[in-house]
Design a protein around this motif. Structure first.
Motif, PDB file in Angstrom:
ATOM      1  N   LYS A 228     -23.466  30.254  26.691  1.00  0.00           N
ATOM      2  CA  LYS A 228     -23.573  28.794  26.661  1.00  0.00           C
ATOM      3  C   LYS A 228     -24.991  28.410  26.269  1.00  0.00           C
ATOM      4  O   LYS A 228     -25.947  28.772  26.948  1.00  0.00           O
ATOM      5  CB  LYS A 228     -23.226  28.203  28.032  1.00  0.00           C
ATOM      6  N   PHE A 229     -25.117  27.676  25.176  1.00  0.00           N
ATOM      7  CA  PHE A 229     -26.423  27.178  24.724  1.00  0.00           C
ATOM      8  C   PHE A 229     -26.321  25.686  24.490  1.00  0.00           C
ATOM      9  O   PHE A 229     -25.351  25.201  23.881  1.00  0.00           O
ATOM     10  CB  PHE A 229     -26.849  27.873  23.425  1.00  0.00           C
ATOM     11  N   ASN A 230     -27.300  24.939  24.979  1.00  0.00           N
ATOM     12  CA  ASN A 230     -27.330  23.510  24.685  1.00  0.00           C
ATOM     13  C   ASN A 230     -28.751  23.043  24.454  1.00  0.00           C
ATOM     14  O   ASN A 230     -29.707  23.613  24.978  1.00  0.00           O
ATOM     15  CB  ASN A 230     -26.647  22.688  25.794  1.00  0.00           C
ATOM     16  N   ALA A 231     -28.870  22.012  23.659  1.00  0.00           N
ATOM     17  CA  ALA A 231     -30.161  21.385  23.355  1.00  0.00           C
ATOM     18  C   ALA A 231     -29.906  19.890  23.190  1.00  0.00           C
ATOM     19  O   ALA A 231     -29.029  19.500  22.407  1.00  0.00           O
ATOM     20  CB  ALA A 231     -30.765  21.979  22.085  1.00  0.00           C
ATOM     21  N   PHE A 232     -30.651  19.086  23.927  1.00  0.00           N
ATOM     22  CA  PHE A 232     -30.443  17.651  23.803  1.00  0.00           C
ATOM     23  C   PHE A 232     -31.712  16.860  24.072  1.00  0.00           C
ATOM     24  O   PHE A 232     -32.683  17.373  24.633  1.00  0.00           O
ATOM     25  CB  PHE A 232     -29.315  17.155  24.726  1.00  0.00           C
ATOM     26  N   VAL A 233     -31.667  15.612  23.664  1.00  0.00           N
ATOM     27  CA  VAL A 233     -32.754  14.656  23.889  1.00  0.00           C
ATOM     28  C   VAL A 233     -32.395  13.819  25.106  1.00  0.00           C
ATOM     29  O   VAL A 233     -31.258  13.339  25.228  1.00  0.00           O
ATOM     30  CB  VAL A 233     -32.965  13.753  22.666  1.00  0.00           C
ATOM     31  N   ASN A 234     -33.360  13.647  25.992  1.00  0.00           N
ATOM     32  CA  ASN A 234     -33.151  12.839  27.196  1.00  0.00           C
ATOM     33  C   ASN A 234     -33.946  11.535  27.121  1.00  0.00           C
ATOM     34  O   ASN A 234     -35.083  11.522  26.646  1.00  0.00           O
ATOM     35  CB  ASN A 234     -33.600  13.608  28.446  1.00  0.00           C
ATOM     36  N   TYR A 235     -33.332  10.474  27.607  1.00  0.00           N
ATOM     37  CA  TYR A 235     -33.981   9.161  27.708  1.00  0.00           C
ATOM     38  C   TYR A 235     -33.998   8.772  29.181  1.00  0.00           C
ATOM     39  O   TYR A 235     -32.940   8.607  29.806  1.00  0.00           O
ATOM     40  CB  TYR A 235     -33.219   8.121  26.878  1.00  0.00           C
ATOM     41  N   HIS A 236     -35.198   8.653  29.767  1.00  0.00           N
ATOM     42  CA  HIS A 236     -35.354   8.437  31.206  1.00  0.00           C
ATOM     43  C   HIS A 236     -35.557   6.956  31.522  1.00  0.00           C
ATOM     44  O   HIS A 236     -36.435   6.311  30.932  1.00  0.00           O
ATOM     45  CB  HIS A 236     -36.537   9.246  31.734  1.00  0.00           C
ATOM     46  N   VAL A 237     -34.757   6.465  32.450  1.00  0.00           N
ATOM     47  CA  VAL A 237     -34.890   5.086  32.935  1.00  0.00           C
ATOM     48  C   VAL A 237     -34.836   5.129  34.463  1.00  0.00           C
ATOM     49  O   VAL A 237     -33.755   5.296  35.050  1.00  0.00           O
ATOM     50  CB  VAL A 237     -33.778   4.174  32.394  1.00  0.00           C
ATOM     51  N   ASN A 238     -35.996   5.026  35.100  1.00  0.00           N
ATOM     52  CA  ASN A 238     -36.091   5.151  36.550  1.00  0.00           C
ATOM     53  C   ASN A 238     -35.431   6.460  36.995  1.00  0.00           C
ATOM     54  O   ASN A 238     -35.791   7.513  36.517  1.00  0.00           O
ATOM     55  CB  ASN A 238     -35.484   3.923  37.231  1.00  0.00           C
ATOM     56  N   ARG A 239     -34.457   6.373  37.900  1.00  0.00           N
ATOM     57  CA  ARG A 239     -33.811   7.587  38.402  1.00  0.00           C
ATOM     58  C   ARG A 239     -32.721   8.118  37.464  1.00  0.00           C
ATOM     59  O   ARG A 239     -32.143   9.170  37.725  1.00  0.00           O
ATOM     60  CB  ARG A 239     -33.194   7.328  39.786  1.00  0.00           C
TER      61      ARG A 239
ATOM     62  N   PHE B 199     -41.677  17.087  28.200  1.00  0.00           N
ATOM     63  CA  PHE B 199     -41.827  15.636  28.279  1.00  0.00           C
ATOM     64  C   PHE B 199     -42.920  15.227  27.283  1.00  0.00           C
ATOM     65  O   PHE B 199     -44.085  15.075  27.642  1.00  0.00           O
ATOM     66  CB  PHE B 199     -42.184  15.238  29.707  1.00  0.00           C
ATOM     67  N   PHE B 200     -42.505  15.030  26.051  1.00  0.00           N
ATOM     68  CA  PHE B 200     -43.471  14.850  24.965  1.00  0.00           C
ATOM     69  C   PHE B 200     -43.958  13.419  24.824  1.00  0.00           C
ATOM     70  O   PHE B 200     -45.081  13.193  24.343  1.00  0.00           O
ATOM     71  CB  PHE B 200     -42.875  15.332  23.639  1.00  0.00           C
ATOM     72  N   ALA B 201     -43.166  12.434  25.215  1.00  0.00           N
ATOM     73  CA  ALA B 201     -43.592  11.033  25.115  1.00  0.00           C
ATOM     74  C   ALA B 201     -42.690  10.177  25.987  1.00  0.00           C
ATOM     75  O   ALA B 201     -41.463  10.253  25.882  1.00  0.00           O
ATOM     76  CB  ALA B 201     -43.539  10.555  23.665  1.00  0.00           C
ATOM     77  N   LYS B 202     -43.278   9.395  26.852  1.00  0.00           N
ATOM     78  CA  LYS B 202     -42.519   8.517  27.737  1.00  0.00           C
ATOM     79  C   LYS B 202     -41.706   7.524  26.921  1.00  0.00           C
ATOM     80  O   LYS B 202     -42.259   6.898  25.990  1.00  0.00           O
ATOM     81  CB  LYS B 202     -43.479   7.785  28.678  1.00  0.00           C
ATOM     82  N   PRO B 203     -40.407   7.353  27.176  1.00  0.00           N
ATOM     83  CA  PRO B 203     -39.571   7.901  28.262  1.00  0.00           C
ATOM     84  C   PRO B 203     -38.657   9.053  27.794  1.00  0.00           C
ATOM     85  O   PRO B 203     -37.559   9.206  28.334  1.00  0.00           O
ATOM     86  CB  PRO B 203     -38.736   6.682  28.638  1.00  0.00           C
ATOM     87  N   PHE B 204     -39.088   9.848  26.799  1.00  0.00           N
ATOM     88  CA  PHE B 204     -38.228  10.886  26.223  1.00  0.00           C
ATOM     89  C   PHE B 204     -38.629  12.284  26.681  1.00  0.00           C
ATOM     90  O   PHE B 204     -39.782  12.532  27.050  1.00  0.00           O
ATOM     91  CB  PHE B 204     -38.291  10.828  24.693  1.00  0.00           C
ATOM     92  N   SER B 205     -37.665  13.195  26.601  1.00  0.00           N
ATOM     93  CA  SER B 205     -37.927  14.618  26.812  1.00  0.00           C
ATOM     94  C   SER B 205     -36.921  15.420  26.010  1.00  0.00           C
ATOM     95  O   SER B 205     -35.831  14.930  25.672  1.00  0.00           O
ATOM     96  CB  SER B 205     -37.834  14.989  28.299  1.00  0.00           C
ATOM     97  N   LEU B 206     -37.307  16.653  25.680  1.00  0.00           N
ATOM     98  CA  LEU B 206     -36.421  17.602  25.020  1.00  0.00           C
ATOM     99  C   LEU B 206     -36.067  18.698  26.009  1.00  0.00           C
ATOM    100  O   LEU B 206     -36.948  19.243  26.682  1.00  0.00           O
ATOM    101  CB  LEU B 206     -37.098  18.209  23.790  1.00  0.00           C
ATOM    102  N   GLU B 207     -34.781  19.048  26.095  1.00  0.00           N
ATOM    103  CA  GLU B 207     -34.319  20.042  27.067  1.00  0.00           C
ATOM    104  C   GLU B 207     -33.417  21.053  26.392  1.00  0.00           C
ATOM    105  O   GLU B 207     -32.608  20.704  25.515  1.00  0.00           O
ATOM    106  CB  GLU B 207     -33.562  19.341  28.200  1.00  0.00           C
TER     107      GLU B 207
END
Length: 280
Positions: free
Chosen positions: A241-252, A218-226
């Motif tokens: 199976k390998f995956n890498a993506f960027v997440n954008y968090h909005v509440n739940r 969780f490098f910077a609100k509201p983003f994370s790398l997973e």
């Protein structure tokens, strides 16, 4: 001359049928279904006396040093996979699960403080679309549970479709269940490992042992790398199976986009992925 043209036409027509009939999914299923024969060759090149000497020598070494090696292995494995004594002194050892990421300040999946923003149990359900092109695509359904601070259970369903203009649609489904241990638990970064099993449906119809690892930053609100990696052993092949993506968090909610790579037997799939998750 007519016979030559007829032969060439038949040759190319049959070759075209063969190429169209075997798509990536078909190739993957066939490679996973194969069981290579193993040749066992045993030979003895030493006399009975030499065997006895070797046995007593090995027995002496095992009795003298075996228990030391076992202790070293157990301690090092426990510390690497579970926790070291030094880590018990830090807040991460007692970190609690947040109700959802970025509920408060810059905290991700864990908080060092146990209050009304944390919980003992959290479930996240996600659906992600995957596609390599307009003829090969699929969907991930995932249920990810965290409980008792450190533990988790993940159930994943992957369905792939591949359209073939001459022979219809090929399908492949995989069901994975992992028992997970969240090894690193900080407010900005967490990592896990897990053990479980995968069932590959269709022509394969086989179960295989699966292990997995993963992490989220969780490098910077509201983003994370997973990123996550799973490997399953089926017959004499593997499913990776390998995956890498960027997440954008909005509440739940969590909106994700990124890359997924599958290696199913001898077939490789490079897929774009995007989806949404909800925690409750």
């Amino acid at each position: 001359m007519k016979h030559i043209f007829l032969f060439l036409f038949t040759f190319f027509f049959l070759g075209t049928i063969q190429n169209y009939s075997q798509g990536k999914i078909d190739k993957a299923e066939k490679s996973l279904s194969q069981k290579q024969e193993q040749n066992r060759i045993s030979s003895r090149s030493r006399s009975n006396n030499d065997d006895d000497d070797q046995y007593y020598g090995d027995s002496f070494l095992a009795d003298s040093f075996g228990f030391i090696l076992v202790d070293i292995f157990l301690y090092s494995s426990y510390y690497a996979l579970v926790e070291t004594p030094i880590e018990r002194e830090y807040a991460g050892s007692r970190a609690s699960i947040t109700k959802y990421p970025y509920l408060y300040d810059q905290k991700g999946n864990y908080s060092y403080e146990q209050d009304d923003t944390t919980t003992l149990f959290r479930t996240t359900f996600s659906s992600r679309f995957v596609a390599e092109n307009n003829k090969l695509y699929g969907n991930h359904l995932n249920l990810n549970m965290r409980f008792l601070h450190r533990f988790g259970l993940e159930v994943d369903y992957l369905q792939l479709w591949e359209e073939n203009s001459n022979f219809g649609t090929n399908t492949l489904a995989m069901y994975t269940a992992l028992a997970k241990y969240h090894r690193v638990r900080t407010e900005r970064f967490d990592a896990w490992w897990g053990l479980g099993a995968t069932y590959v449906d269709g022509e394969v119809d086989e179960w295989g042992f699966t292990y997995g690892i993963g992490a989220e930053w969780f490098f910077a609100k509201p983003f994370s790398l997973e990123t996550n990696f799973n490997q399953t052993f089926i017959n004499d092949n593997t499913v990776n199976k390998f995956n890498a993506f960027v997440n954008y968090h909005v509440n739940r909610y969590k909106f994700s986009a990124g890359y997924e790579h599958l290696k199913i037997g001898s077939a490789d799939f490079s897929l774009f992925t995007a989806g949404v998750s909800i925690s409750f």
